[in-house]
Design a protein around this motif. Structure first.
Motif, PDB file in Angstrom:
ATOM      1  N   ARG A 135       0.836  -0.876  -0.150  1.00 25.78           N
ATOM      2  CA  ARG A 135       0.030  -0.059  -0.391  1.00 25.78           C
ATOM      3  C   ARG A 135       1.158   1.365   0.231  1.00 25.78           C
ATOM      4  O   ARG A 135       2.289   1.210   0.765  1.00 25.78           O
ATOM      5  CB  ARG A 135      -1.276   0.151   1.156  1.00 25.78           C
ATOM      6  N   LYS A 136       0.614   2.849  -1.098  1.00 23.05           N
ATOM      7  CA  LYS A 136       1.623   3.460  -1.130  1.00 23.05           C
ATOM      8  C   LYS A 136       0.139   4.664  -0.488  1.00 23.05           C
ATOM      9  O   LYS A 136      -0.685   4.511  -0.709  1.00 23.05           O
ATOM     10  CB  LYS A 136       1.285   3.870  -2.327  1.00 23.05           C
ATOM     11  N   PHE A 189       1.758   3.507 -13.212  1.00 22.04           N
ATOM     12  CA  PHE A 189       2.309   3.992 -11.643  1.00 22.04           C
ATOM     13  C   PHE A 189       3.748   3.446 -11.974  1.00 22.04           C
ATOM     14  O   PHE A 189       4.081   2.740 -12.453  1.00 22.04           O
ATOM     15  CB  PHE A 189       0.777   2.707 -10.715  1.00 22.04           C
ATOM     16  N   THR A 190       4.433   4.328 -11.663  1.00 18.26           N
ATOM     17  CA  THR A 190       6.045   3.363 -10.875  1.00 18.26           C
ATOM     18  C   THR A 190       5.506   3.299  -9.226  1.00 18.26           C
ATOM     19  O   THR A 190       5.956   4.111  -8.654  1.00 18.26           O
ATOM     20  CB  THR A 190       7.301   4.492 -10.996  1.00 18.26           C
ATOM     21  N   ARG A 204      -2.731   1.105 -14.742  1.00 15.71           N
ATOM     22  CA  ARG A 204      -4.572   1.194 -14.423  1.00 15.71           C
ATOM     23  C   ARG A 204      -5.038  -0.081 -14.839  1.00 15.71           C
ATOM     24  O   ARG A 204      -5.337  -0.603 -16.246  1.00 15.71           O
ATOM     25  CB  ARG A 204      -5.014   2.563 -14.467  1.00 15.71           C
ATOM     26  N   GLY A 205      -5.439  -0.605 -14.388  1.00 16.03           N
ATOM     27  CA  GLY A 205      -6.336  -1.801 -14.897  1.00 16.03           C
ATOM     28  C   GLY A 205      -5.917  -3.688 -14.440  1.00 16.03           C
ATOM     29  O   GLY A 205      -7.174  -4.145 -14.727  1.00 16.03           O
ATOM     30  N   ALA A 206      -4.457  -2.727 -14.207  1.00 15.01           N
ATOM     31  CA  ALA A 206      -4.222  -4.694 -13.606  1.00 15.01           C
ATOM     32  C   ALA A 206      -4.608  -5.211 -12.588  1.00 15.01           C
ATOM     33  O   ALA A 206      -5.364  -4.756 -11.417  1.00 15.01           O
ATOM     34  CB  ALA A 206      -2.382  -4.122 -13.160  1.00 15.01           C
ATOM     35  N   PRO A 207      -5.883  -6.614 -13.231  1.00 11.42           N
ATOM     36  CA  PRO A 207      -6.048  -7.301 -11.271  1.00 11.42           C
ATOM     37  C   PRO A 207      -5.304  -6.906 -10.321  1.00 11.42           C
ATOM     38  O   PRO A 207      -3.718  -7.459  -9.887  1.00 11.42           O
ATOM     39  CB  PRO A 207      -6.053  -8.262 -12.006  1.00 11.42           C
ATOM     40  N   GLY A 208      -6.120  -6.889  -9.805  1.00 11.65           N
ATOM     41  CA  GLY A 208      -5.558  -5.796  -8.410  1.00 11.65           C
ATOM     42  C   GLY A 208      -5.054  -4.442  -7.617  1.00 11.65           C
ATOM     43  O   GLY A 208      -4.998  -4.484  -6.229  1.00 11.65           O
ATOM     44  N   LEU A 209      -4.702  -3.782  -8.632  1.00 10.61           N
ATOM     45  CA  LEU A 209      -4.495  -2.601  -7.885  1.00 10.61           C
ATOM     46  C   LEU A 209      -5.827  -1.892  -8.454  1.00 10.61           C
ATOM     47  O   LEU A 209      -6.369  -1.274  -8.891  1.00 10.61           O
ATOM     48  CB  LEU A 209      -3.690  -2.031  -9.517  1.00 10.61           C
ATOM     49  N   SER A 210      -5.888  -0.806  -7.363  1.00 11.99           N
ATOM     50  CA  SER A 210      -7.262   0.237  -7.013  1.00 11.99           C
ATOM     51  C   SER A 210      -6.320   1.370  -6.283  1.00 11.99           C
ATOM     52  O   SER A 210      -5.019   1.621  -6.143  1.00 11.99           O
ATOM     53  CB  SER A 210      -8.042  -0.290  -5.877  1.00 11.99           C
ATOM     54  N   THR A 211      -7.351   2.348  -6.367  1.00 13.30           N
ATOM     55  CA  THR A 211      -6.987   3.332  -6.310  1.00 13.30           C
ATOM     56  C   THR A 211      -7.857   4.563  -5.296  1.00 13.30           C
ATOM     57  O   THR A 211      -9.103   4.023  -4.964  1.00 13.30           O
ATOM     58  CB  THR A 211      -6.714   4.922  -6.841  1.00 13.30           C
ATOM     59  N   SER A 212      -7.734   5.053  -3.913  1.00 11.98           N
ATOM     60  CA  SER A 212      -8.589   5.033  -2.884  1.00 11.98           C
ATOM     61  C   SER A 212      -9.549   6.663  -3.458  1.00 11.98           C
ATOM     62  O   SER A 212      -9.191   6.976  -4.302  1.00 11.98           O
ATOM     63  CB  SER A 212      -7.950   5.539  -2.007  1.00 11.98           C
ATOM     64  N   GLN A 213     -10.575   7.052  -2.553  1.00 14.67           N
ATOM     65  CA  GLN A 213     -10.453   8.770  -3.334  1.00 14.67           C
ATOM     66  C   GLN A 213      -9.329   9.719  -2.786  1.00 14.67           C
ATOM     67  O   GLN A 213      -8.932   9.466  -2.141  1.00 14.67           O
ATOM     68  CB  GLN A 213     -11.881   9.102  -2.419  1.00 14.67           C
ATOM     69  N   GLU A 261      -4.496   6.829  -1.913  1.00 11.22           N
ATOM     70  CA  GLU A 261      -3.109   6.047  -1.744  1.00 11.22           C
ATOM     71  C   GLU A 261      -3.413   5.277  -3.244  1.00 11.22           C
ATOM     72  O   GLU A 261      -4.476   4.913  -4.116  1.00 11.22           O
ATOM     73  CB  GLU A 261      -4.297   5.174  -0.501  1.00 11.22           C
ATOM     74  N   VAL A 262      -2.745   4.636  -3.145  1.00  7.10           N
ATOM     75  CA  VAL A 262      -2.103   2.952  -4.343  1.00  7.10           C
ATOM     76  C   VAL A 262      -2.072   1.872  -3.717  1.00  7.10           C
ATOM     77  O   VAL A 262      -1.387   1.388  -2.773  1.00  7.10           O
ATOM     78  CB  VAL A 262      -1.119   3.361  -5.007  1.00  7.10           C
TER      79      VAL A 262
END
Length: 386
Positions: free
Chosen positions: A152-153, A165-166, A188-197, A211-212
């Motif tokens: 988590r970033k 995303f780097t 973006r679109g890679a399964p398992g990658l999401s970002t917060s509001q 967050e990433v």
């Protein structure tokens, strides 16, 4: 190192017109709505703002460090959110690919970053890895012919809107510190990658930060920046070295704007039957602020030229970032003081910039981290002398 002076002068004049005629009038709206209108983003793409530091061979303008500093001083005289929208592409998000990417990675991503088709972000910071960026808890485990990334970033500029995303992750858990960290390019679109509001912030409204989240994100081995494991933190340092000069220039622009606003207000606001600009203590705040502007600008441009000449400017880059960000904060504080009660009311340029520039002393290394870095390098240079 300004190469074609007329060509660059024309580019700088175009940037200045765009910022003053199309961005400045929207400052209050962007601050209030916390978003940059999409038509203005399209104009940013048309104007070429997303590709200034990307080499010409990949669709950018190929600006030198000095040239980019001069551009950043111009663009940051408007609210900081405008530059942040394209700044990742022409700064920290693209730079890792420019300095260490494979030729295939450069061909695949740099033209799309330069055009603004992609919005990039630099996913390094974690909840327990801020100033100590080597304390990465995000891991990338080798599986078959690729990697699975989990972690988590946080506090990542443009994360909610980014398409590339780097991501920095530890690929060798047996190694501590900088060793064993690799950088990955993840779309973006890679399964398992999401970002917060987007986070609610004190200032810089219109620049989304979030967050990433990486939950077993699978990437091929070719996603490693440069194709080599364990080089990620070195790539980050190369990227941050230039970015700290960029950020220092981005501190100079708001300071220039605030000095102009202070001087203008001092010549129109009246107290005790005369303009407040006639009072020597008001003059002192304006004079000290303008002196700091000139000092910061000179330091930034001198360091940028040294970097363009191939010198190691690691310590000087820290000095630029430290001095310019602290000076900008002092100038913003004086601006509120000169504006008086009006400077504390929302919708006022002094109040808005006061909130916006506070972040400069935190990201790309806090002032305290830069003080430590400068002190260590200063003492090491003295010890090395006979």
């Amino acid at each position: 190192m300004v190469r074609d002076r007329q060509k660059f002068s024309d580019l700088l004049a175009e940037v200045r017109r765009f910022i003053r005629t199309e961005c400045l009038p929207l400052e209050e709206e962007v601050d209030r709505c916390d978003a940059i209108p999409e038509p203005l983003v399209r104009r940013m793409r048309e104007t070429g703002l997303f590709g200034h530091s990307i080499p010409e061979a990949y669709g950018g303008a190929g600006l030198s460090t000095e040239e980019l500093s001069l551009v950043n001083i111009e663009v940051s005289q408007a609210a900081t959110a405008f530059r942040a929208r394209f700044g990742g592409n022409t700064g920290i998000a693209a730079e890792s690919i420019v300095v260490d990417g494979t030729e295939a990675q450069k061909q695949q991503y740099l033209p799309r970053l330069a055009s603004g088709e992609l919005t990039g972000c630099f996913a390094l910071t974690e909840p327990e890895a801020g100033s100590d960026a080597t304390a990465q808890a995000t891991v990338a485990v080798r599986e078959n012919d690729g990697y699975v990334i989990t972690g988590r970033k946080c506090f990542i500029t443009n994360a909610p809107i980014a398409s590339l995303f780097t991501v920095f992750a530890r690929t060798d858990p047996g190694k501590k510190g900088a060793d064993g960290i690799s950088a990955f390019l993840v779309e973006r679109g890679a399964p398992g990658l999401s970002t917060s509001q987007p986070c609610r912030k004190m200032g810089q409204h219109g620049s989304p930060v979030g967050e990433v989240i990486l939950e077993r994100v699978r990437v091929p081995a070719s996603a490693i920046v440069g194709g080599l494991e364990g080089q990620g933190f070195r790539t980050a340092l190369k990227t941050l070295n230039k970015q700290r000069i960029n950020l220092a220039a981005l501190c100079v622009g708001p300071a220039i704007r605030l000095v102009e606003e202070m001087a203008r207000h001092a010549q129109s606001r009246r107290q005790f039957g005369q303009h407040i600009g006639d009072f020597q203590l008001v003059q002192q705040m304006i004079a000290e602020s303008n002196t700091e502007v000139h000092a910061a600008r000179a330091l930034v441009l001198e360091t940028a030229r040294k970097r363009d000449d191939g010198a190691d400017v690691t310590m000087e880059a820290s000095m630029c970032k430290l001095f310019a960000s602290e000076a900008c904060g002092r100038i913003a504080d004086r601006a509120v003081q000169v504006f008086g009660g009006r400077g504390y009311i929302a919708g006022n340029v002094a109040e808005r910039f006061y909130r916006d520039v506070r972040l400069f002393r935190l990201y790309e290394g806090t002032s305290q981290i830069h003080l430590v870095n400068i002190a260590r390098r200063t003492m090491a240079s003295v010890q090395a002398q006979p």
